[in-house]
Design a protein around this motif. Structure first.
Motif, PDB file in Angstrom:
ATOM      1  N   SER A 261      -4.666   7.188  12.164  1.00  0.00           N
ATOM      2  CA  SER A 261      -4.607   8.520  11.558  1.00  0.00           C
ATOM      3  C   SER A 261      -4.536   8.370  10.044  1.00  0.00           C
ATOM      4  O   SER A 261      -4.136   7.328   9.524  1.00  0.00           O
ATOM      5  N   ALA A 262      -4.937   9.418   9.347  1.00  0.00           N
ATOM      6  CA  ALA A 262      -4.922   9.409   7.881  1.00  0.00           C
ATOM      7  C   ALA A 262      -4.145  10.621   7.400  1.00  0.00           C
ATOM      8  O   ALA A 262      -4.218  11.703   7.986  1.00  0.00           O
ATOM      9  N   SER A 263      -3.391  10.434   6.316  1.00  0.00           N
ATOM     10  CA  SER A 263      -2.624  11.541   5.752  1.00  0.00           C
ATOM     11  C   SER A 263      -2.368  11.273   4.278  1.00  0.00           C
ATOM     12  O   SER A 263      -2.546  10.150   3.790  1.00  0.00           O
ATOM     13  N   LYS A 264      -1.965  12.315   3.563  1.00  0.00           N
ATOM     14  CA  LYS A 264      -1.637  12.171   2.153  1.00  0.00           C
ATOM     15  C   LYS A 264      -0.257  11.534   2.017  1.00  0.00           C
ATOM     16  O   LYS A 264       0.674  11.876   2.746  1.00  0.00           O
ATOM     17  N   ALA A 265      -0.119  10.610   1.077  1.00  0.00           N
ATOM     18  CA  ALA A 265       1.185  10.000   0.803  1.00  0.00           C
ATOM     19  C   ALA A 265       1.919  10.887  -0.203  1.00  0.00           C
ATOM     20  O   ALA A 265       1.309  11.407  -1.140  1.00  0.00           O
ATOM     21  N   SER A 266       3.199  11.076  -0.004  1.00  0.00           N
ATOM     22  CA  SER A 266       3.951  12.020  -0.832  1.00  0.00           C
ATOM     23  C   SER A 266       4.009  11.621  -2.300  1.00  0.00           C
ATOM     24  O   SER A 266       4.144  12.475  -3.177  1.00  0.00           O
ATOM     25  N   LEU A 267       3.897  10.326  -2.588  1.00  0.00           N
ATOM     26  CA  LEU A 267       3.973   9.866  -3.978  1.00  0.00           C
ATOM     27  C   LEU A 267       2.604   9.491  -4.534  1.00  0.00           C
ATOM     28  O   LEU A 267       2.504   8.723  -5.477  1.00  0.00           O
ATOM     29  N   GLY A 268       1.559  10.035  -3.940  1.00  0.00           N
ATOM     30  CA  GLY A 268       0.219   9.772  -4.442  1.00  0.00           C
ATOM     31  C   GLY A 268      -0.565   8.854  -3.544  1.00  0.00           C
ATOM     32  O   GLY A 268      -0.014   7.995  -2.853  1.00  0.00           O
ATOM     33  N   GLY A 269      -1.872   9.014  -3.546  1.00  0.00           N
ATOM     34  CA  GLY A 269      -2.723   8.208  -2.693  1.00  0.00           C
ATOM     35  C   GLY A 269      -2.722   8.718  -1.261  1.00  0.00           C
ATOM     36  O   GLY A 269      -2.301   9.840  -0.979  1.00  0.00           O
ATOM     37  N   GLU A 270      -3.186   7.879  -0.354  1.00  0.00           N
ATOM     38  CA  GLU A 270      -3.241   8.250   1.052  1.00  0.00           C
ATOM     39  C   GLU A 270      -2.615   7.170   1.911  1.00  0.00           C
ATOM     40  O   GLU A 270      -2.391   6.040   1.468  1.00  0.00           O
ATOM     41  N   GLN A 271      -2.373   7.532   3.135  1.00  0.00           N
ATOM     42  CA  GLN A 271      -1.711   6.631   4.065  1.00  0.00           C
ATOM     43  C   GLN A 271      -2.552   6.495   5.326  1.00  0.00           C
ATOM     44  O   GLN A 271      -2.936   7.489   5.931  1.00  0.00           O
ATOM     45  N   LEU A 272      -2.854   5.254   5.686  1.00  0.00           N
ATOM     46  CA  LEU A 272      -3.604   4.957   6.902  1.00  0.00           C
ATOM     47  C   LEU A 272      -2.640   4.341   7.898  1.00  0.00           C
ATOM     48  O   LEU A 272      -2.030   3.303   7.625  1.00  0.00           O
ATOM     49  N   CYS A 273      -2.480   4.987   9.063  1.00  0.00           N
ATOM     50  CA  CYS A 273      -1.558   4.487  10.088  1.00  0.00           C
ATOM     51  C   CYS A 273      -2.321   4.102  11.349  1.00  0.00           C
ATOM     52  O   CYS A 273      -3.202   4.832  11.791  1.00  0.00           O
ATOM     53  N   GLN A 274      -1.984   2.955  11.888  1.00  0.00           N
ATOM     54  CA  GLN A 274      -2.545   2.499  13.159  1.00  0.00           C
ATOM     55  C   GLN A 274      -1.396   2.427  14.159  1.00  0.00           C
ATOM     56  O   GLN A 274      -0.497   1.601  14.027  1.00  0.00           O
ATOM     57  N   HIS A 275      -1.446   3.296  15.158  1.00  0.00           N
ATOM     58  CA  HIS A 275      -0.334   3.413  16.096  1.00  0.00           C
ATOM     59  C   HIS A 275      -0.440   2.442  17.265  1.00  0.00           C
ATOM     60  O   HIS A 275       0.446   2.386  18.111  1.00  0.00           O
ATOM     61  N   HIS A 276      -1.527   1.707  17.328  1.00  0.00           N
ATOM     62  CA  HIS A 276      -1.711   0.703  18.373  1.00  0.00           C
ATOM     63  C   HIS A 276      -2.480  -0.474  17.785  1.00  0.00           C
ATOM     64  O   HIS A 276      -3.352  -0.286  16.932  1.00  0.00           O
TER      65      HIS A 276
END
Length: 262
Positions: free
Chosen positions: A161-176
């Motif tokens: 999943s992809a989301s905005k990071a609270s302190l700038g940039g973005e966050q890519l998460c892999q849950h598996h």
């Protein structure tokens, strides 16, 4: 060999053959399921009774589950077809089996050729992802690239999943992570993947957490300062995580809050 020993050896051989055939049935369901018992019998050359025996055993073990589907083109009344599909537990059993084989292969490679060969192998494993996406990314708006990468990773089984990071940039998460057990011993797999992300996105990235090291989610921070075209960011940020503690802590907290809130 005495008669008793011959009988015992025959029983052991029979048990081994039974398990081998059952593994073939399970693998066929994994690769081609949902599938009918009749189709299994045809592919494996087994009698209906033999197929049923193996299916009953796999059902009892929780490796497969039954499903029903009406044959295509059939309307109104009719007996629905019974299909068999692999369960999460069954899929996990296959993944762990591959983990053992992959781990042994990489240990052999490291001992005989060296650690550099393991790193080269790891890069070769992600080269396909880079080849598929790098050219495509040049046509994707900068603010959509992480989302496109997450979708491609999800298609490969990483539940990303992809989301905005609270302190700038973005966050890519892999849950598996299908290779988490192997990556725990060979971090080169995670390092090569991180480098591939930077290359695909054309911007520096920093791996903040990994399932292989005991974290709940593989988390990667993507810098907001993108290069003009994907490919310019071929080297990911090498700075240690402690060099940017506010971003690391906040980003991981973001991932944790999303997990607990689901």
């Amino acid at each position: 060999m005495t008669g008793t020993e011959e009988t015992a050896a025959g029983r052991i051989s029979g048990v081994s053959a039974e398990h081998s055939t059952r593994a073939r049935v399970a693998r066929l369901i994994l690769e081609h399921g949902p599938i009918t018992a009749a189709a299994l019998g045809e592919r494996l050359g087994l009698t209906p009774a033999a197929v049923r025996r193996h299916l009953d055993a796999l059902l009892a073990e929780g490796m497969i589950e039954p499903r029903t589907a009406r044959p295509r083109g059939q309307r109104g009344r009719g007996r629905p077809a019974k299909l068999f599909a692999i369960t999460d537990a069954g899929r996990s059993a296959f993944e762990h089996a591959y983990d053992g084989l992959a781990g042994n292969a990489l240990r052999f490679l490291a001992e005989r050729v060296g650690e550099d060969a393991v790193a080269e192998f790891a890069r070769s494993q992600v080269s396909g992802l880079v080849g598929r996406l790098q050219q495509e990314m040049s046509k994707v708006p900068a603010d959509q690239r992480v989302r496109v990468l997450a979708e491609a990773l999800s298609a490969d089984g990483y539940a990303a999943s992809a989301s905005k990071a609270s302190l700038g940039g973005e966050q890519l998460c892999q849950h598996h992570c299908p290779v988490a057990h192997v990556a725990a011993e060979f971090p080169q797999l995670c390092e090569a993947e991180t480098e591939a992300f930077a290359q695909i996105l054309g911007t520096p990235v920093q791996r903040l957490a990994t399932i292989a090291h005991g974290d709940g989610v593989c988390t990667t921070h993507v810098s907001p300062h993108r290069a003009t075209e994907p490919g310019a960011g071929e080297a990911s940020e090498r700075a240690p995580a402690q060099a940017r503690p506010p971003i690391r802590q906040q980003t991981i907290d973001d991932a944790s809050s999303k997990e607990t809130g689901r």
